[in-house]
Design an enzyme around this catalytic site. Sequence first.
Site, PDB file in Angstrom:
ATOM      1  N   GLY A   1     -23.999 -20.790 -10.652  1.00 16.50           N
ATOM      2  CA  GLY A   1     -23.568 -19.837 -10.618  1.00 16.50           C
ATOM      3  C   GLY A   1     -24.352 -18.746 -11.197  1.00 16.50           C
ATOM      4  O   GLY A   1     -25.327 -19.381 -11.752  1.00 16.50           O
TER       5      GLY A   1
ATOM      6  N   ASP B   1     -22.364 -28.133  -8.434  1.00 10.23           N
ATOM      7  CA  ASP B   1     -21.732 -27.361  -6.776  1.00 10.23           C
ATOM      8  C   ASP B   1     -21.596 -27.436  -5.586  1.00 10.23           C
ATOM      9  O   ASP B   1     -21.996 -28.497  -5.521  1.00 10.23           O
ATOM     10  CB  ASP B   1     -22.901 -26.689  -6.963  1.00 10.23           C
TER      11      ASP B   1
ATOM     12  N   SER C   1     -10.701 -15.886 -19.972  1.00 14.36           N
ATOM     13  CA  SER C   1     -11.492 -15.038 -19.515  1.00 14.36           C
ATOM     14  C   SER C   1     -10.596 -13.829 -20.597  1.00 14.36           C
ATOM     15  O   SER C   1      -9.834 -14.648 -20.513  1.00 14.36           O
ATOM     16  CB  SER C   1     -11.274 -14.317 -18.188  1.00 14.36           C
TER      17      SER C   1
ATOM     18  N   THR D   1      -9.117 -11.224 -19.397  1.00 15.11           N
ATOM     19  CA  THR D   1      -8.284 -11.654 -18.663  1.00 15.11           C
ATOM     20  C   THR D   1      -6.519 -12.185 -19.157  1.00 15.11           C
ATOM     21  O   THR D   1      -5.479 -11.296 -18.954  1.00 15.11           O
ATOM     22  CB  THR D   1      -8.374 -11.580 -17.404  1.00 15.11           C
TER      23      THR D   1
ATOM     24  N   TYR E   1      -5.109 -15.415 -10.101  1.00 12.31           N
ATOM     25  CA  TYR E   1      -6.992 -15.818 -11.067  1.00 12.31           C
ATOM     26  C   TYR E   1      -6.337 -15.511 -12.012  1.00 12.31           C
ATOM     27  O   TYR E   1      -7.154 -17.056 -12.920  1.00 12.31           O
ATOM     28  CB  TYR E   1      -7.856 -14.631 -10.560  1.00 12.31           C
TER      29      TYR E   1
ATOM     30  N   LYS F   1      -6.337 -19.317 -15.182  1.00 10.67           N
ATOM     31  CA  LYS F   1      -7.463 -19.447 -16.785  1.00 10.67           C
ATOM     32  C   LYS F   1      -6.334 -19.505 -18.148  1.00 10.67           C
ATOM     33  O   LYS F   1      -6.453 -20.028 -18.403  1.00 10.67           O
ATOM     34  CB  LYS F   1      -7.995 -18.029 -17.333  1.00 10.67           C
TER      35      LYS F   1
ATOM     36  N   ASN G   1     -17.108  -6.555  -9.033  1.00  8.56           N
ATOM     37  CA  ASN G   1     -17.584  -5.503 -10.599  1.00  8.56           C
ATOM     38  C   ASN G   1     -18.629  -4.716 -10.058  1.00  8.56           C
ATOM     39  O   ASN G   1     -19.746  -4.716  -8.914  1.00  8.56           O
ATOM     40  CB  ASN G   1     -18.127  -7.180 -11.571  1.00  8.56           C
ATOM     41  N   LEU G   2     -18.458  -3.744 -11.843  1.00  5.85           N
ATOM     42  CA  LEU G   2     -19.467  -2.303 -11.504  1.00  5.85           C
ATOM     43  C   LEU G   2     -20.818  -2.771 -11.479  1.00  5.85           C
ATOM     44  O   LEU G   2     -21.115  -1.676 -10.877  1.00  5.85           O
ATOM     45  CB  LEU G   2     -18.957  -2.169 -12.597  1.00  5.85           C
TER      46      LEU G   2
ATOM     47  N   PHE H   1     -13.562   4.242 -10.564  1.00  7.67           N
ATOM     48  CA  PHE H   1     -11.772   3.941 -10.750  1.00  7.67           C
ATOM     49  C   PHE H   1     -11.119   4.806 -11.905  1.00  7.67           C
ATOM     50  O   PHE H   1     -10.551   4.538 -12.164  1.00  7.67           O
ATOM     51  CB  PHE H   1     -11.559   2.556 -10.596  1.00  7.67           C
TER      52      PHE H   1
ATOM     53  N   ASP I   1      -5.740  -2.324 -13.211  1.00  8.11           N
ATOM     54  CA  ASP I   1      -6.795  -2.265 -14.081  1.00  8.11           C
ATOM     55  C   ASP I   1      -6.149  -1.855 -15.303  1.00  8.11           C
ATOM     56  O   ASP I   1      -4.896  -1.348 -15.554  1.00  8.11           O
ATOM     57  CB  ASP I   1      -8.036  -0.800 -14.216  1.00  8.11           C
TER      58      ASP I   1
HETATM   59  C1  UD1 Z   1     -12.237  -8.207 -13.147  1.00 10.67           C
HETATM   60  C2  UD1 Z   1     -10.997  -8.860 -13.088  1.00 10.67           C
HETATM   61  C3  UD1 Z   1     -11.431 -10.274 -14.305  1.00 10.67           C
HETATM   62  C4  UD1 Z   1     -12.352 -11.276 -14.311  1.00 10.67           C
HETATM   63  C5  UD1 Z   1     -13.928  -9.929 -13.864  1.00 10.67           C
HETATM   64  C6  UD1 Z   1     -14.536 -11.363 -13.302  1.00 10.67           C
HETATM   65  C7  UD1 Z   1     -10.311  -6.942 -12.046  1.00 10.67           C
HETATM   66  C8  UD1 Z   1      -9.105  -5.608 -12.670  1.00 10.67           C
HETATM   67  N1  UD1 Z   1     -10.077  -7.465 -12.790  1.00 10.67           N
HETATM   68  O1  UD1 Z   1     -13.072  -7.349 -14.858  1.00 10.67           O
HETATM   69  O2  UD1 Z   1     -10.053 -10.491 -14.261  1.00 10.67           O
HETATM   70  O3  UD1 Z   1     -12.077 -11.743 -15.373  1.00 10.67           O
HETATM   71  O4  UD1 Z   1     -13.522  -8.692 -13.629  1.00 10.67           O
HETATM   72  O5  UD1 Z   1     -15.974 -11.216 -13.332  1.00 10.67           O
HETATM   73  O6  UD1 Z   1     -10.126  -6.901 -10.876  1.00 10.67           O
HETATM   74  N2  UD1 Z   1     -15.407  -0.141 -11.606  1.00 10.67           N
HETATM   75  C9  UD1 Z   1     -15.528   1.268 -10.672  1.00 10.67           C
HETATM   76  N3  UD1 Z   1     -16.010   0.893  -9.252  1.00 10.67           N
HETATM   77  C10 UD1 Z   1     -16.597  -0.044  -9.080  1.00 10.67           C
HETATM   78  C11 UD1 Z   1     -16.021  -1.245  -9.792  1.00 10.67           C
HETATM   79  C12 UD1 Z   1     -15.621  -1.024 -11.264  1.00 10.67           C
HETATM   80  O7  UD1 Z   1     -15.445   2.123 -11.583  1.00 10.67           O
HETATM   81  O8  UD1 Z   1     -16.518   0.206  -8.138  1.00 10.67           O
HETATM   82  C13 UD1 Z   1     -14.597   0.152 -12.842  1.00 10.67           C
HETATM   83  C14 UD1 Z   1     -13.573  -0.610 -13.234  1.00 10.67           C
HETATM   84  O9  UD1 Z   1     -12.488   0.032 -12.979  1.00 10.67           O
HETATM   85  C15 UD1 Z   1     -13.216  -1.487 -14.580  1.00 10.67           C
HETATM   86  C16 UD1 Z   1     -15.002  -1.488 -14.577  1.00 10.67           C
HETATM   87  O10 UD1 Z   1     -16.025  -0.589 -13.806  1.00 10.67           O
HETATM   88  O11 UD1 Z   1     -13.129  -0.348 -15.351  1.00 10.67           O
HETATM   89  C17 UD1 Z   1     -15.122  -2.632 -15.009  1.00 10.67           C
HETATM   90  O12 UD1 Z   1     -15.178  -3.617 -13.516  1.00 10.67           O
HETATM   91  P1  UD1 Z   1     -15.461  -5.037 -13.139  1.00 10.67           P
HETATM   92  O13 UD1 Z   1     -16.759  -5.372 -12.867  1.00 10.67           O
HETATM   93  O14 UD1 Z   1     -13.992  -4.958 -11.841  1.00 10.67           O
HETATM   94  O15 UD1 Z   1     -14.520  -5.815 -13.774  1.00 10.67           O
HETATM   95  P2  UD1 Z   1     -12.824  -5.775 -14.812  1.00 10.67           P
HETATM   96  O16 UD1 Z   1     -11.630  -5.332 -13.871  1.00 10.67           O
HETATM   97  O17 UD1 Z   1     -12.951  -5.721 -16.446  1.00 10.67           O
END
Ligand code: UD1
Length: 340
Positions: A11, A32, A126, A128, A151, A155, A201-202, A220, A300
């Site tokens: 991974g 894995d 995490s 989290t 999830y 943890k 994820n972002l 978001f 979030d």
């Molecule tokens: C998320 C999980 C967290 C987990 C981690 C694993 C949630 C609520 N939390 O963390 O429990 O341990 O992933 O990798 O899902 N964002 C945008 N647009 C997008 C995607 C994300 O604006 O398309 C923003 C989100 O609102 C946040 C930031 O980017 O503020 C990071 O988001 P993300 O990468 O999903 O991570 P977490 O939410 O912090």
Amino acid sequence: MDKILVTGGLGFIGSHTVVELQEAGYEVVIIDDLSNSSENVLDGINAITGKMPAFEKIDLKEKADVEAFFKKHSDVKGVIHFAASKAVGESVNEPLMYYENNIGTLVYLLKELKKLSEASFIFSSSCTVYGQADELPITENAPVKEAESPYGNTKQIGEEIIRDTCKVVPTLKAIALRYFNPVGSHESAEIGELPIGVPQNLVPFITQTAAGIREQLSVFGDDYPTPDGTCIRDYIHVVDLAKAHLVALERLLQNKNAANYETFNLGTGKGSSVLEVVQSFERVSNEKLNYKIVDRREGDVISAYADTAKAKEQLGWETKLDLDDAMRSAWKWEQKVRGV
Ligand code: UD1
């Protein structure tokens, strides 16, 4: 050199950690189930380190297979346990799958480790577990808040299971590493993050948007009580994160640990907003990112970043790479994967 088992070693974080272990001379065996990874990752690891790690396709839910593995590899000295499901939304819809995948398998593993004469165990936890912390930066002493998702709960429960087991099994030593937001990839672009389907994820969403796979990034919410209104996270380069696993493992192997069970935050200590991440990407890639502000995403937290003092003082570890390094490497990887 000691033999180390890395579960989930194909991974994202697992593969980067295997690279660090092999470069430090450890003999690595990867388990894995390929449910969210590919055997091609082995070639990437080989390209970087010049060594093909041993690999066994095993599903940790198959108790008999786990037992058989440890019979064959009774000389394993350490286990770094990455194998787990990690999609927050999916866990809400499929809680039992998450408890079986993340908790059931952990119990099987610990039962096997209990049989060994000595075992060092590193667990992927995490940030989290802290939820929206009352104080920032977040120290390891911050209270664990009620989990927002199954999830997150796996943890929290996972940490408790390990802590309780270490109390009564003196031959077992463990460290839970609480990751903040892991991003980026190895500078060689031989390995990286490969989300299946639409990234949640972002950072992978940003790089896929720039590569033309996604039309637009949705940010978001921009009405949070933060300087630019977007959420703040602590984005840690996966290579720094991988190196922390090596240091934590060696702390246990060399008996430098202060207690049989310890927790450490792994972050940079610096919070970045969603818009700052976008700006970093634009700066290092020279690409203009198509994004728009949309409603907040449920669940979030507003802001989370690590207090890094404990890891610095007790592990002697701190991050060396910054957000621009992470975004540069993430983009290089995306370009390679997509042939952009
Ligand atoms: C998320 C999980 C967290 C987990 C981690 C694993 C949630 C609520 N939390 O963390 O429990 O341990 O992933 O990798 O899902 N964002 C945008 N647009 C997008 C995607 C994300 O604006 O398309 C923003 C989100 O609102 C946040 C930031 O980017 O503020 C990071 O988001 P993300 O990468 O999903 O991570 P977490 O939410 O912090």
